[in-house]
Design a protein around this motif. Structure first.
Motif, short mmCIF file in Angstrom:
data_model
loop_
_atom_site.label_atom_id
_atom_site.label_comp_id
_atom_site.label_asym_id
_atom_site.label_seq_id
_atom_site.Cartn_x
_atom_site.Cartn_y
_atom_site.Cartn_z
N ASN A 190 83.22 61.88 19.60
CA ASN A 190 83.08 62.48 18.28
C ASN A 190 83.77 61.68 17.20
O ASN A 190 84.78 62.10 16.64
CB ASN A 190 83.71 63.88 18.30
CG ASN A 190 82.83 64.88 19.00
OD1 ASN A 190 81.62 64.88 18.83
ND2 ASN A 190 83.45 65.73 19.82
N ASP A 229 76.48 66.73 21.26
CA ASP A 229 76.91 68.10 20.98
C ASP A 229 76.63 69.04 22.14
O ASP A 229 75.48 69.22 22.55
CB ASP A 229 76.20 68.62 19.71
CG ASP A 229 76.79 69.94 19.22
OD1 ASP A 229 77.81 70.38 19.77
OD2 ASP A 229 76.23 70.52 18.27
N LYS A 294 77.46 67.08 12.00
CA LYS A 294 78.09 67.67 13.17
C LYS A 294 79.62 67.62 13.08
O LYS A 294 80.31 68.61 13.31
CB LYS A 294 77.58 66.94 14.43
CG LYS A 294 77.88 67.68 15.71
CD LYS A 294 78.96 67.05 16.50
CE LYS A 294 79.44 67.92 17.62
NZ LYS A 294 80.42 67.28 18.45
N HIS A 302 85.65 73.98 13.86
CA HIS A 302 86.34 74.18 15.13
C HIS A 302 87.84 73.94 14.99
O HIS A 302 88.66 74.72 15.47
CB HIS A 302 85.79 73.15 16.14
CG HIS A 302 85.24 73.77 17.38
ND1 HIS A 302 84.77 73.02 18.41
CD2 HIS A 302 85.08 75.07 17.76
CE1 HIS A 302 84.34 73.83 19.36
NE2 HIS A 302 84.52 75.07 18.98
N LYS A 380 91.74 63.41 15.23
CA LYS A 380 90.50 64.12 14.90
C LYS A 380 90.36 64.43 13.40
O LYS A 380 89.27 64.44 12.86
CB LYS A 380 90.46 65.46 15.66
CG LYS A 380 90.31 65.32 17.18
CD LYS A 380 90.44 66.69 17.86
CE LYS A 380 90.16 66.62 19.35
NZ LYS A 380 90.46 67.89 20.04
N ARG A 384 87.10 64.82 10.71
CA ARG A 384 86.66 66.22 10.65
C ARG A 384 86.88 66.83 9.26
O ARG A 384 86.10 67.65 8.81
CB ARG A 384 87.39 67.05 11.70
CG ARG A 384 86.98 66.64 13.09
CD ARG A 384 87.66 67.46 14.17
NE ARG A 384 87.19 67.01 15.47
CZ ARG A 384 87.16 67.75 16.56
NH1 ARG A 384 87.58 68.98 16.52
NH2 ARG A 384 86.72 67.25 17.69
C1 CS2 Z 1 85.94 70.35 20.06
C2 CS2 Z 1 84.77 69.55 20.62
O1 CS2 Z 1 87.74 69.94 21.52
C3 CS2 Z 1 87.29 69.73 20.40
O2 CS2 Z 1 87.90 69.09 19.56
O3 CS2 Z 1 85.78 70.46 18.68
O4 CS2 Z 1 85.01 69.13 21.90
C4 CS2 Z 1 83.46 70.33 20.54
O5 CS2 Z 1 83.46 71.42 21.41
C5 CS2 Z 1 82.29 69.44 20.84
O6 CS2 Z 1 82.31 68.34 19.98
C6 CS2 Z 1 80.99 70.20 20.71
O7 CS2 Z 1 79.93 69.30 20.80
#
Ligand code: CS2
Length: 495
Positions: A190, A229, A294, A302, A380, A384
């Motif tokens: 990601n 994803d 995404k 998240h 992250k 993000r």
């Molecule tokens: C989550 C991701 O753990 C995390 O940081 O935001 O692993 C998320 O579940 C995935 O990117 C979904 O595709």
């Protein structure tokens, strides 16, 4: 606990409702080596690949590798590489046994063996889920971090690498020496423009080894971008016990996943690829906008739900979403701050995407811990939240929710929660972040906000100059300190 483990010999005796490999596994040859064979790979790329192998593309089998611990090998190898993907939703449970993985190597146990495997001619794709920190880059700039301990180690010990970069460049050097072609290196992490980022750090690393090799690598590899994803929480003992009842045997390598899966891939493969599109993936010329959508909407919210939800005492994402004020906050963030920071293509139904995300987060059948998502925030947050934030600052747009989220993260990395209990912060920069908090928190919210915004590994060198951000962040730090996260969400974000 029953003794019987899932393996080739008991496939036939599994309950009929369980989907299992209906092809001859002994005919499958290796085309892919996957570095970082965790739960996500098993429920995502390997699961897509399983579909293609079953359809007859038997030259795309996977050998997995772990670059750190032997855990996954010990789960999978005694099971002949077989494992269950358990799809869980409010509608019920569906179990599929995947046979795409034939073996797992453990890098630290035998680096030479892994280098040799990567150098085999039939390996045409090397895919990666090594998490953000596995790229040994500086998250703020996207450049290789030459001070990274693994980079220093691997440059000094090329036969015995630790990092994915060390393995890939080492294997490509062997291939060049032996007159073999290169391979496609496929990032499935990601990260924004993950393909470009990977190409850049590989190039920068190879340049430090030998500039002629760097040129060869540039000409003999491709690094397509991907957007991956699927929500795949860490498997728990309770999950394994429940599955054992259903299967009648023990699966130590099972992964739990939501039914939803998406994979958007830039179609730039050097030596072929499985027809993953026939398994539901989408091949496009430019992945960037899908990745941005995404990362900023799904992963952005998240992480907000993870830090603020954790501080509010919620264990899982579904628990956080069950609090109406948090549920509203997530949608409000996506609509007002994240979406408006992206040039969303006209044909993309962003409102439907947002609504679907809310539903996915509400999935009570999955126990996705806020603590798990809160890991590695320093790696992250730049992709993000900060892209969204920079866009809004440049355009005088809304920043309240990102600023609130940052205040929660700062609170989280102080490693003490609202009740005075210790938070087990898992982050490569945890010690530095805690030290920053310990030093500046006693001086008040403004000093704390400014110390964090000045922390360049996460925030770069620009955000410290925004008075607007500084004021918003210190305001939220103050309110969190006085009122607590849950009360703040309920008081300030219910409109
Ligand atoms: C989550 C991701 O753990 C995390 O940081 O935001 O692993 C998320 O579940 C995935 O990117 C979904 O595709």
């Amino acid at each position: 606990m029953s003794q019987q483990r899932l393996n080739n010999t008991i496939l036939e005796s599994l309950p009929v409702e369980v989907i299992k490999p209906a092809y001859d596994r002994s005919e499958v040859t290796t085309g892919i080596v996957h570095l970082g064979i965790g739960a996500f790979h098993r429920a995502h790329q390997a699961w897509y690949t399983e579909n293609r192998i079953a359809a007859g593309e038997t030259d795309w089998g996977i050998v997995g590798a772990s670059l750190r611990s032997a855990g996954v090998r010990d789960q999978l190898v005694p099971q002949d590489g077989l494992y269950s993907v358990v799809e869980k939703s409010n509608a019920g449970t569906k179990v599929q046994i995947v046979g795409a993985v034939s073996d797992v190597l453990v890098g630290p146990e035998s680096p030479q063996q892994l280098l040799e495997l990567l150098a085999q001619e039939n390996v045409r794709i090397v895919s990666l889920t090594i998490t953000e920190k596995g790229y040994c880059h500086d998250p703020a700039s996207g450049d290789l971090n030459p001070q990274h301990p693994d980079v220093i180690h691997d440059l000094a010990n090329p036969q015995n690498p630790k990092s994915a970069l060390g393995y890939i460049v080492g294997a490509l050097a062997l291939r060049k020496e032996r007159g073999l072609p290169g391979f496609t290196v496929l990032s499935c992490d990601n990260l924004p423009s993950n393909g470009k980022l990977l190409g850049k750090v590989l190039g920068q690393y190879a340049e430090k080894v030998d500039s002629e090799l760097a040129v060869w690598i540039a000409n003999n590899t491709t690094t397509p971008a991907t957007m991956v994803d699927r929500i795949v929480p860490a498997t728990t003992d309770a999950d394994r016990a429940e599955l054992e009842d259903l299967l009648g045997c023990r699966d130590e390598a099972a992964v739990m996943a939501e039914p939803f899966a998406q994979w958007v891939v830039e179609d730039n493969f050097l030596r072929g690829r499985p027809e993953w599109d026939k398994a539901g993936a989408t091949f496009v010329d430019d992945v960037e906008v899908y990745e941005l959508i995404k990362l900023r909407l799904l992963n952005g919210s998240h992480s907000i739900l993870a830090y603020s939800g954790y501080l509010a005492g919620c264990e899982t994402v579904a628990d956080v979403m069950a609090v109406p004020a948090f549920n509203k906050l997530a949608l409000h963030f996506m609509r007002s701050e994240a979406t408006t920071s992206i040039d969303v293509p006209a044909q993309f139904d962003i409102a439907a995407y947002q609504a679907e995300l809310i539903e996915r987060f509400e999935n009570r059948a999955l126990r996705h811990r806020t603590w798990q998502i809160a890991m590695d925030g320093s790696q992250k947050i730049p992709q993000r939240w900060l892209g969204t934030l920079r866009h809004q600052l440049d355009n005088d747009g809304p920043i309240e929710i990102v600023a609130f989220a940052l205040a929660n993260w700062i609170r989280y990395v102080s490693a003490v929660d609202e009740k005075g209990e210790t938070i087990e912060v898992s982050d490569p920069l945890a010690a530095e972040l805690k030290a920053l908090s310990d030093q500046y928190k006693p001086q008040g919210s403004e000093a704390l906000a400014s110390a964090f915004l000045g922390y360049s590994p996460v925030f770069g060198d620009d955000l410290r100059n925004s008075e607007r951000l500084q004021a918003a962040l210190s305001g939220w730090l103050e309110k969190l300190e006085g009122e607590g996260t849950l009360a703040c969400v309920q008081k300030y974000f219910t409109a």
